[in-house]
Scaffold this active site. Structure first.
Site, short mmCIF file in Angstrom:
data_model
loop_
_atom_site.label_atom_id
_atom_site.label_comp_id
_atom_site.label_asym_id
_atom_site.label_seq_id
_atom_site.Cartn_x
_atom_site.Cartn_y
_atom_site.Cartn_z
N GLU A 1 -1.41 29.17 23.20
CA GLU A 1 -1.84 28.07 22.24
C GLU A 1 -0.38 28.24 21.45
OE1 GLU A 1 -4.36 28.00 17.51
OE2 GLU A 1 -4.63 29.56 19.09
N LYS B 1 -9.63 25.87 19.26
CA LYS B 1 -10.19 26.68 18.78
C LYS B 1 -11.93 26.84 20.10
CE LYS B 1 -10.51 28.82 15.73
NZ LYS B 1 -10.42 30.88 15.91
#
Length: 333
Positions: free
Chosen positions: A146, A162
């Protein structure tokens, strides 16, 4: 070169020969190359090295001897399930919309270096934002997927994750999509505090990214920084990352503090580098770290909404941990 040498590596940026370590964020404005590690709780560690250059990571994983001990979780399955239910109650009360619930795994370790473990991660679990840091007080081997923040001049981007599933599953459900959009809105708001009015945009929403053994749901938020903004101002506005805290952020942090007795430390913080008006900083997830306490640690977590099932969320934390723990060695207790 020695496996125990102090150094930093990320995306072929390799720095070695440690010169100084400081916790003063204003030093990032001096134009030097700094390795940056900021904990979830906001503890700053900046390391400056004598030289930095482009190079492949110099060590392979062949020297890593798999661990043999038991990884012990800070929360049991029952305790984690109660944590999820506490979050659902807070959502029902209107206190919060989403919270990232984490737990920590740790195993006794007398290893003096994590360079060989990081080399093993690079070959067996390549990650787009993998990074390595070794200084006397902290060692981190990260397989982060990420992006927290990339900067090139005034242009900035963040790519919150997410949504996590196995490669065998097909398509992300409403829960993952709504959770992702929620965090995108939060990051747009955070960028609005540091960027020129009207410059913040969602460059890509809800794209699917495949990683070793996993698929993630990712979005990109971009913007143009305000003129003369300092790095301290940027970090003050953005930390901690929305994807590993929740929304609203202040309420989510209160829920986390009430339910997680162990500090997250480097896990869910930031790891990367800054050089003047350029930077590449990851969200410090999927990391192993060591802090001279005889323990090797690993964090895992899941995003909780009102529609979350405690058992499925526990299984998601296991999914995120299993592959990397199997590379390091040892058994999850």
């Amino acid at each position: 070169m020695d496996l125990r040498d102090d150094s930093f590596w990320m995306g072929r940026r390799y720095a070695r020969s440690l010169v100084e370590v400081t916790n003063d964020l204003s030093r990032l404005d001096d134009g030097n190359f700094w390795a940056v590690a900021i904990s979830f709780e906001g503890e700053v560690t900046l390391a400056r090295f004598r030289s930095n250059f482009e190079a492949d990571f110099p060590f392979s994983g062949s020297h890593w001897k798999p661990l043999e001990g038991d990884w012990v979780s800070s929360l049991s399955k029952v305790q984690y399930g109660k944590y999820v239910e506490n979050i659902r109650s807070s959502i029902s009360d209107g206190w919060v919309y989403q919270v990232n619930a984490c737990r920590q795994l740790q195993v006794a370790s007398d290893r003096e270096e994590l360079a060989s473990l990081f080399g093993k991660l690079l070959s067996e679990n390549p990650a787009p934002h993998a990074a390595y840091l070794s200084i006397p007080q902290l060692k981190i081997a990260s397989a982060s997927p990420e992006l927290f923040l990339s900067r090139n001049g005034s242009s900035v981007k963040t790519s919150p994750i997410k949504g996590t599933q196995t490669l065998g599953e097909q398509g992300f459900g409403n829960k993952d999509q709504s959770e992702n959009v929620m965090i995108v809105d939060l990051m747009r708001n955070d960028f609005g505090r540091i960027c020129e009015p009207g410059s913040v945009d969602v460059a890509q929403l809800l794209r699917s990214e495949e990683h070793p053994g996993l698929r993630h749901l990712v979005s990109d938020v971009v913007g143009q920084l305000r003129k003369d903004i300092s790095w301290s101002e940027i970090f003050e506005a953005l930390l901690p990352a929305g994807s590993i805290s929740g929304a609203p952020k202040s309420s989510a942090l209160s829920v986390i503090a009430e339910n997680e007795e162990i500090k997250r430390g480097p896990y869910c913080g930031v790891l990367g580098w800054v050089e003047g008006d350029r930077a590449e900083l990851s969200v410090a997830i999927r990391i192993f770290w060591q802090e001279n306490d005889g323990l090797l640690k690993f964090g895992t977590g899941a995003g909780i909404t009102y529609g979350s099932d405690p058992v499925l969320e526990w299984e998601e934390t296991e999914l995120k941990a299993q592959r990397l723990i199997s590379i390091a060695g040892g058994s999850i207790k």
